[in-house]
Scaffold this active site. Structure first.
Site, PDB file in Angstrom:
ATOM      1  N   SER A  19     -10.773  -0.368   3.701  1.00 41.49           N
ATOM      2  CA  SER A  19      -9.959  -0.547   4.911  1.00 41.49           C
ATOM      3  C   SER A  19      -9.535   0.811   5.440  1.00 41.49           C
ATOM      4  O   SER A  19      -8.900   1.594   4.732  1.00 41.49           O
ATOM      5  CB  SER A  19      -8.698  -1.346   4.580  1.00 41.49           C
ATOM      6  OG  SER A  19      -9.053  -2.594   4.065  1.00 41.49           O
TER       7      SER A  19
ATOM      8  N   ARG B 280       0.833  -1.216   0.000  1.00 44.14           N
ATOM      9  CA  ARG B 280       0.000   0.000   0.000  1.00 44.14           C
ATOM     10  C   ARG B 280       0.868   1.267   0.000  1.00 44.14           C
ATOM     11  O   ARG B 280       0.587   2.247   0.696  1.00 44.14           O
ATOM     12  CB  ARG B 280      -0.949   0.037   1.207  1.00 44.14           C
ATOM     13  CG  ARG B 280      -1.922  -1.089   1.272  1.00 44.14           C
ATOM     14  CD  ARG B 280      -2.947  -1.059   0.133  1.00 44.14           C
ATOM     15  NE  ARG B 280      -3.800  -2.201   0.236  1.00 44.14           N
ATOM     16  CZ  ARG B 280      -3.483  -3.409  -0.268  1.00 44.14           C
ATOM     17  NH1 ARG B 280      -2.357  -3.572  -0.948  1.00 44.14           N
ATOM     18  NH2 ARG B 280      -4.297  -4.423  -0.136  1.00 44.14           N
TER      19      ARG B 280
ATOM     20  N   GLU C 219      -5.077   3.929   6.245  1.00 40.75           N
ATOM     21  CA  GLU C 219      -4.872   3.689   4.811  1.00 40.75           C
ATOM     22  C   GLU C 219      -5.600   4.776   4.011  1.00 40.75           C
ATOM     23  O   GLU C 219      -5.230   5.102   2.897  1.00 40.75           O
ATOM     24  CB  GLU C 219      -5.414   2.297   4.445  1.00 40.75           C
ATOM     25  CG  GLU C 219      -5.165   1.919   2.995  1.00 40.75           C
ATOM     26  CD  GLU C 219      -5.613   0.503   2.659  1.00 40.75           C
ATOM     27  OE1 GLU C 219      -5.246  -0.439   3.390  1.00 40.75           O
ATOM     28  OE2 GLU C 219      -6.322   0.351   1.653  1.00 40.75           O
TER      29      GLU C 219
HETATM   30  C1  LIG Z   1     -15.510  -0.593  -0.440  1.00 35.10           C
HETATM   31  C2  LIG Z   1     -14.062  -0.335  -0.708  1.00 35.10           C
HETATM   32  C3  LIG Z   1     -13.193  -1.397  -0.894  1.00 35.10           C
HETATM   33  C4  LIG Z   1     -11.832  -1.184  -1.147  1.00 35.10           C
HETATM   34  N1  LIG Z   1     -11.020  -2.266  -1.337  1.00 35.10           N
HETATM   35  C5  LIG Z   1      -9.710  -2.088  -1.588  1.00 35.10           C
HETATM   36  C6  LIG Z   1      -8.856  -3.221  -1.807  1.00 35.10           C
HETATM   37  O1  LIG Z   1      -9.288  -4.365  -1.805  1.00 35.10           O
HETATM   38  N2  LIG Z   1      -7.537  -2.976  -2.038  1.00 35.10           N
HETATM   39  C7  LIG Z   1      -7.020  -1.716  -2.077  1.00 35.10           C
HETATM   40  O2  LIG Z   1      -5.805  -1.580  -2.303  1.00 35.10           O
HETATM   41  N3  LIG Z   1      -7.813  -0.630  -1.887  1.00 35.10           N
HETATM   42  C8  LIG Z   1      -9.133  -0.781  -1.645  1.00 35.10           C
HETATM   43  N4  LIG Z   1      -9.945   0.311  -1.433  1.00 35.10           N
HETATM   44  C9  LIG Z   1      -9.369   1.669  -1.500  1.00 35.10           C
HETATM   45  C10 LIG Z   1      -9.547   2.377  -2.868  1.00 35.10           C
HETATM   46  O3  LIG Z   1     -10.407   1.647  -3.681  1.00 35.10           O
HETATM   47  C11 LIG Z   1      -8.208   2.559  -3.581  1.00 35.10           C
HETATM   48  O4  LIG Z   1      -7.295   3.253  -2.759  1.00 35.10           O
HETATM   49  C12 LIG Z   1      -8.348   3.315  -4.911  1.00 35.10           C
HETATM   50  O5  LIG Z   1      -7.158   3.205  -5.649  1.00 35.10           O
HETATM   51  C13 LIG Z   1      -8.696   4.790  -4.714  1.00 35.10           C
HETATM   52  O6  LIG Z   1      -8.998   5.327  -5.982  1.00 35.10           O
HETATM   53  P1  LIG Z   1      -9.749   6.722  -6.088  1.00 35.10           P
HETATM   54  O7  LIG Z   1      -9.720   7.144  -7.508  1.00 35.10           O
HETATM   55  O8  LIG Z   1     -11.100   6.623  -5.486  1.00 35.10           O
HETATM   56  O9  LIG Z   1      -8.804   7.634  -5.199  1.00 35.10           O
HETATM   57  P2  LIG Z   1      -9.127   8.996  -4.444  1.00 35.10           P
HETATM   58  O10 LIG Z   1      -9.707   8.696  -3.111  1.00 35.10           O
HETATM   59  O11 LIG Z   1      -9.890   9.898  -5.317  1.00 35.10           O
HETATM   60  O12 LIG Z   1      -7.645   9.554  -4.256  1.00 35.10           O
HETATM   61  C14 LIG Z   1      -6.739   8.857  -3.424  1.00 35.10           C
HETATM   62  C15 LIG Z   1      -5.430   9.646  -3.342  1.00 35.10           C
HETATM   63  O13 LIG Z   1      -4.792   9.657  -4.611  1.00 35.10           O
HETATM   64  C16 LIG Z   1      -4.628  10.995  -5.106  1.00 35.10           C
HETATM   65  N5  LIG Z   1      -4.908  10.916  -6.543  1.00 35.10           N
HETATM   66  C17 LIG Z   1      -6.025  10.387  -7.121  1.00 35.10           C
HETATM   67  N6  LIG Z   1      -5.891  10.413  -8.460  1.00 35.10           N
HETATM   68  C18 LIG Z   1      -4.674  10.965  -8.728  1.00 35.10           C
HETATM   69  C19 LIG Z   1      -3.950  11.243  -9.923  1.00 35.10           C
HETATM   70  N7  LIG Z   1      -4.456  10.972 -11.128  1.00 35.10           N
HETATM   71  N8  LIG Z   1      -2.730  11.808  -9.810  1.00 35.10           N
HETATM   72  C20 LIG Z   1      -2.187  12.082  -8.604  1.00 35.10           C
HETATM   73  N9  LIG Z   1      -2.820  11.848  -7.442  1.00 35.10           N
HETATM   74  C21 LIG Z   1      -4.045  11.293  -7.504  1.00 35.10           C
HETATM   75  C22 LIG Z   1      -5.620  11.830  -4.330  1.00 35.10           C
HETATM   76  O14 LIG Z   1      -5.176  13.176  -4.211  1.00 35.10           O
HETATM   77  C23 LIG Z   1      -5.633  11.120  -2.985  1.00 35.10           C
HETATM   78  O15 LIG Z   1      -4.568  11.539  -2.188  1.00 35.10           O
HETATM   79  C24 LIG Z   1     -11.328   0.128  -1.205  1.00 35.10           C
HETATM   80  C25 LIG Z   1     -12.206   1.222  -1.034  1.00 35.10           C
HETATM   81  C26 LIG Z   1     -13.558   0.993  -0.786  1.00 35.10           C
HETATM   82  C27 LIG Z   1     -14.485   2.168  -0.628  1.00 35.10           C
END
Ligand SMILES: Cc1cc2nc3c(=O)[nH]c(=O)nc-3n(C[C@H](O)[C@H](O)[C@H](O)COP(=O)(O)OP(=O)(O)OC[C@H]3O[C@@H](n4cnc5c(N)ncnc54)[C@H](O)[C@@H]3O)c2cc1C
Length: 330
Positions: free
Chosen positions: A222, A154, A318
Site C-alpha cells: 500500500s 500503521r 505509508e
Molecule cells: C506486496 C506487499 C504487501 C504488503 N502488505 C502489507 C500488509 O498487508 N500490512 C502491512 O502492515 N504492511 C504491508 N506491507 C508493508 C511492509 O511489508 C511492512 O511495512 C514491513 O513491516 C516492512 O518490513 P521491512 O523489513 O521490509 O522494512 P524496511 O522497508 O526495510 O524498513 C521500513 C522502515 O523501518 C526501519 N527499520 C527497519 N528495520 C528496523 C530495525 N530493526 N530497527 C529500527 N528501524 C528499522 C527502516 O529504517 C524504515 O524506515 C506490504 C509490502 C509489500 C511489498
C-alpha cells in the site's frame, strides 16, 4: 557504488555509498557510529530508494527465535532480522496460533512494530509484549513495553520520537494459548469452523490473487495509508457519494479505504512513465520495469492532489521514501 535495486521491493535502480550487513549489536553500533549518514534497512518492502543515497545502508541480519512458556501464553523472543512470513509459519508449525492473518506480509520482524503491521482484521501489536532496542548514539539498550510503544493504525513511537534514533534488535511476542480465530474480514468470513491452518492458507491464497508479487512486479505494498477523517468530513463526502465505505476507527473518527477514494478518480490502471497504479488494487503503485524516482513522486502527488481537491482528504504515504540525504516527504 553498490546498487540498491535488489534491496528494496520497488526495485528502482538507486545506489548508495556503501552497503553493510550486521548480525549482532556490537557490529551495528560500530558501523552506525563510523559513518556520517546511514539508513537502517530490513527487507526494503516499506522503503523506496527514490534516488541515490549519499550514505551507508545498514542491513539488519540479527536472527534467532527463543521460545518459553507460561500458564496462559507462549513467549517468543525473536531477532529483528528474521523474515516475518517465516516467523508466522514457524509459529503455526509449533502450534502457537493467532498470527495467521498476518501471513505473507513481506519484511522483517524488526520492522513489524514500527508501522504496527496489520491485515485481515489483526494487527501485530496484539501479540507484542515488548520491543528491545539500542540507542544508536549512546549504545544504551532499552526494553519498551507494548503499552509504551503507542501503537496505532500503521503507527507507533518508532515513527515519531524514536524514528532514526534506535535499532530494534528483538521483538518479544506473547501468544495466548487460548485461540480465537479472527474471520470478520472479507474472504475469511466465508470460512466455516476455520482452523489456524485454514486461515493461513486462505490469507495466502487471497493475497497472492490480489496483490502483485514484488519479485515479479516491483511494488511496496500500500503506497498510502487509509485516511481517518472526522465524522463531519465523512458525512460531507457521503452527501455527495452515498456509497462511500467507512469504518469506525479506534482512535476516533472514520477510516475510509484510500483505494476507494483513488478509484473514484479514475487512477486505476493509469500509468505515468514506468509507474502504474495497479489495475486491481489502486492503493499499490508498481514499477513496470523502467520507473524512475521522479515518476513515482509525480504520480503519488497527482493522486494526493486529486483526492484532496475532490474529497478534502489528504492522503499520507505509508511507504518510506528515501532521497540523497535520507527520508523525504511528499
Ligand atoms: C506486496 C506487499 C504487501 C504488503 N502488505 C502489507 C500488509 O498487508 N500490512 C502491512 O502492515 N504492511 C504491508 N506491507 C508493508 C511492509 O511489508 C511492512 O511495512 C514491513 O513491516 C516492512 O518490513 P521491512 O523489513 O521490509 O522494512 P524496511 O522497508 O526495510 O524498513 C521500513 C522502515 O523501518 C526501519 N527499520 C527497519 N528495520 C528496523 C530495525 N530493526 N530497527 C529500527 N528501524 C528499522 C527502516 O529504517 C524504515 O524506515 C506490504 C509490502 C509489500 C511489498
Amino acid at each position: 557504488m553498490p546498487a540498491l535495486s535488489h534491496y528494496h521491493t520497488f526495485h528502482l535502480p538507486a545506489q548508495c555509498q556503501a552497503l553493510e550487513s550486521f548480525h549482532d549489536i556490537k557490529t551495528a553500533l560500530l558501523l552506525s557510529q563510523a559513518c556520517d549518514r546511514f539508513y537502517l534497512l530490513g527487507e526494503g518492502s516499506n522503503t523506496i530508494f527514490i534516488e541515490d543515497f549519499n550514505g551507508t545502508v545498514l542491513r539488519n541480519r540479527i536472527t534467532g527465535i527463543a521460545a518459553s512458556e507460561t500458564g496462559q501464553s507462549i513467549q517468543l523472543r525473536v531477532g529483528a532480522g528474521e523474515n516475518w512470513h517465516q516467523f508466522v509459519t514457524y509459529a503455526l508449525e509449533h502450534g502457537y496460533h493467532g498470527m495467521e492473518n498476518l501471513a505473507l506480509i513481506p519484511g522483517s520482524v524488526g520492522a513489524s512494530p514500527i508501522q504496527n503491521i496489520g491485515a485481515y482484521g489483526v494487527e501485530v501489536a496484539h501479540f507484542i509484549e515488548s520491543v528491545e532496542y539500542i540507542e544508536l548514539r549512546t549504545g544504551a539498550s532499552k526494553t519498551l513495553p507494548a503499552q509504551a510503544c503507542r501503537f496505532g493504525y500503521r503507527d507507533s513511537i518508532f515513527k515519531h520520537e524514536l524514528a532514526g534514533k534506535v535499532l530494534i534488535t528483538h521483538v518479544n511476542f506473547s501468544i495466548p494459548k487460548a485461540y480465537t480465530p479472527v474471520t470478520s474480514y472479507g474472504e475469511l468470513a466465508a470460512l466455516t469452523q476455520p482452523t489456524p491452518q485454514h486461515i493461513y492458507d486462505e490469507v495466502i491464497r487471497v493475497r497472492q490473487q490480489k496483490l502483485p508479487d514484488p519479485h515479479v512486479l516491483g511494488n511496496a505494498g500500500s503506497f498510502f495509508k487509509n485516511p481517518v477523517v472526522s465524522q463531519a468530513t465523512f458525512d460531507a463526502i457521503a452527501a455527495r457519494y452515498s456509497q462511500v465505505p467507512g469504518y469506525p476507527n479506534d482512535e476516533n473518527g472514520v477510516k475510509i479505504p484510500a483505494a476507494w477514494l483513488i478509484d473514484q478518480l479514475g487512477f486505476k490502471g493509469q500509468q505515468l512513465g514506468g509507474v502504474r497504479c495497479h489495475p486491481t488494487q489502486p492503493l499499490v503503485l508498481t514499477n513496470t520495469g523502467m520507473a524512475t524516482g521522479q515518476q513515482v513522486i509525480s504520480l503519488a502527488k497527482n493522486i494526493i492532489n486529486a483526492v484532496s481537491q475532490e474529497f478534502g482528504v489528504v492522503l499520507e504515504p505509508e511507504v518510506r521514501l528515501v532521497g540523497r540525504e535520507g527520508l523525504i516527504s511528499l
